[in-house]
Design an enzyme around this catalytic site. Sequence first.
Site, PDB file in Angstrom:
ATOM      1  N   ASP A  34      42.547  91.532  54.543  1.00  0.00           N
ATOM      2  CA  ASP A  34      43.499  92.155  53.538  1.00  0.00           C
ATOM      3  C   ASP A  34      42.896  92.597  52.429  1.00  0.00           C
ATOM      4  O   ASP A  34      42.006  91.675  51.545  1.00  0.00           O
ATOM      5  CB  ASP A  34      44.641  91.221  52.979  1.00  0.00           C
ATOM      6  N   ILE A  35      42.847  93.853  51.690  1.00  0.00           N
ATOM      7  CA  ILE A  35      41.879  94.376  50.642  1.00  0.00           C
ATOM      8  C   ILE A  35      42.481  93.894  49.272  1.00  0.00           C
ATOM      9  O   ILE A  35      41.984  93.897  48.227  1.00  0.00           O
ATOM     10  CB  ILE A  35      41.750  95.806  50.581  1.00  0.00           C
ATOM     11  N   VAL A  99      54.171  97.433  54.717  1.00  0.00           N
ATOM     12  CA  VAL A  99      53.548  98.320  55.907  1.00  0.00           C
ATOM     13  C   VAL A  99      54.060  98.273  56.910  1.00  0.00           C
ATOM     14  O   VAL A  99      54.434  97.154  57.724  1.00  0.00           O
ATOM     15  CB  VAL A  99      51.849  98.073  55.826  1.00  0.00           C
ATOM     16  N   HIS A 103      52.223  93.196  61.395  1.00  0.00           N
ATOM     17  CA  HIS A 103      51.102  92.410  61.274  1.00  0.00           C
ATOM     18  C   HIS A 103      51.434  90.877  60.693  1.00  0.00           C
ATOM     19  O   HIS A 103      52.628  90.744  60.066  1.00  0.00           O
ATOM     20  CB  HIS A 103      50.254  92.823  59.871  1.00  0.00           C
ATOM     21  N   MET A 104      50.497  90.122  61.228  1.00  0.00           N
ATOM     22  CA  MET A 104      50.637  88.663  60.617  1.00  0.00           C
ATOM     23  C   MET A 104      49.571  88.318  59.631  1.00  0.00           C
ATOM     24  O   MET A 104      48.502  88.767  59.860  1.00  0.00           O
ATOM     25  CB  MET A 104      50.384  87.797  61.800  1.00  0.00           C
ATOM     26  N   HIS A 105      50.006  87.716  58.717  1.00  0.00           N
ATOM     27  CA  HIS A 105      48.975  87.393  57.487  1.00  0.00           C
ATOM     28  C   HIS A 105      48.467  85.857  57.689  1.00  0.00           C
ATOM     29  O   HIS A 105      49.323  85.154  58.369  1.00  0.00           O
ATOM     30  CB  HIS A 105      49.792  87.176  56.212  1.00  0.00           C
TER      31      HIS A 105
HETATM   32  P1  AMP Z   1      53.361  93.455  54.027  1.00  0.00           P
HETATM   33  O1  AMP Z   1      53.875  94.564  54.624  1.00  0.00           O
HETATM   34  O2  AMP Z   1      54.253  92.981  53.174  1.00  0.00           O
HETATM   35  O3  AMP Z   1      53.442  92.194  54.966  1.00  0.00           O
HETATM   36  O4  AMP Z   1      52.170  93.573  53.474  1.00  0.00           O
HETATM   37  C1  AMP Z   1      51.061  94.219  53.625  1.00  0.00           C
HETATM   38  C2  AMP Z   1      49.723  93.823  53.069  1.00  0.00           C
HETATM   39  O5  AMP Z   1      48.922  94.937  53.433  1.00  0.00           O
HETATM   40  C3  AMP Z   1      49.748  93.512  51.811  1.00  0.00           C
HETATM   41  O6  AMP Z   1      49.317  92.135  51.750  1.00  0.00           O
HETATM   42  C4  AMP Z   1      48.654  94.374  51.219  1.00  0.00           C
HETATM   43  O7  AMP Z   1      47.540  93.780  50.281  1.00  0.00           O
HETATM   44  C5  AMP Z   1      47.564  94.858  52.646  1.00  0.00           C
HETATM   45  N1  AMP Z   1      47.044  96.235  52.575  1.00  0.00           N
HETATM   46  C6  AMP Z   1      47.629  97.208  52.119  1.00  0.00           C
HETATM   47  N2  AMP Z   1      46.766  98.093  52.422  1.00  0.00           N
HETATM   48  C7  AMP Z   1      45.658  97.962  52.957  1.00  0.00           C
HETATM   49  C8  AMP Z   1      44.532  98.473  53.539  1.00  0.00           C
HETATM   50  N3  AMP Z   1      44.324  99.735  53.488  1.00  0.00           N
HETATM   51  N4  AMP Z   1      43.703  97.491  54.207  1.00  0.00           N
HETATM   52  C9  AMP Z   1      43.978  95.996  54.176  1.00  0.00           C
HETATM   53  N5  AMP Z   1      45.204  95.384  53.676  1.00  0.00           N
HETATM   54  C10 AMP Z   1      45.953  96.323  53.282  1.00  0.00           C
END
Ligand code: AMP
Length: 142
Positions: A34-35, A99, A103-105
């Site tokens: 995650d950036i 997004v 995705h899993m964090h």
């Molecule tokens: P969520 O959809 O709330 O689970 O979170 C989306 C995650 O994507 C957030 O933690 C952002 O920091 C991360 N994020 C957004 N754009 C990018 C990217 N280009 N590369 C990596 N992580 C990203």
Amino acid sequence: MTAYDANNIFAKILRGELPCYKVYEDEHVFAFLDIMPRVPGHTLVIPKVAARNILDIKPDDYAHVARGAHRIAAAAMKAFEADGITVQQFNEPAGGQVVFHLHMHVMPRHDGVAMLPPASRKEDDKVLREHAAKLTAALKAG
Ligand code: AMP
């Protein structure tokens, strides 16, 4: 529910159209940093199939993502000398999703250290490079 949009950021990363700090890939999943990490080593695990979230992914494909997160968690414990791991996975705006490619964090945690709020700040490229290298090495070491 809104249909899957093939132009979401993570779909572009999967297709190689946008850069990322890749840490792992197999037949079913792809993982990258995650950036805007909430903690150092914050990693995202995504399926290679097109899925918006838990509400449209097939159970077996979801299981592949969970397996990926399981693998990343073990490696992150070592790479970041963590005390624990937080795994989160948000679904639809009401569920905190921003997004719309599932995705899993996977977030390595340390005793007494709070997570930053989501998307607090973009991490330096040098730090992200170093963290990706550490995690990749731990994954290779098994
Ligand atoms: P969520 O959809 O709330 O689970 O979170 C989306 C995650 O994507 C957030 O933690 C952002 O920091 C991360 N994020 C957004 N754009 C990018 C990217 N280009 N590369 C990596 N992580 C990203």
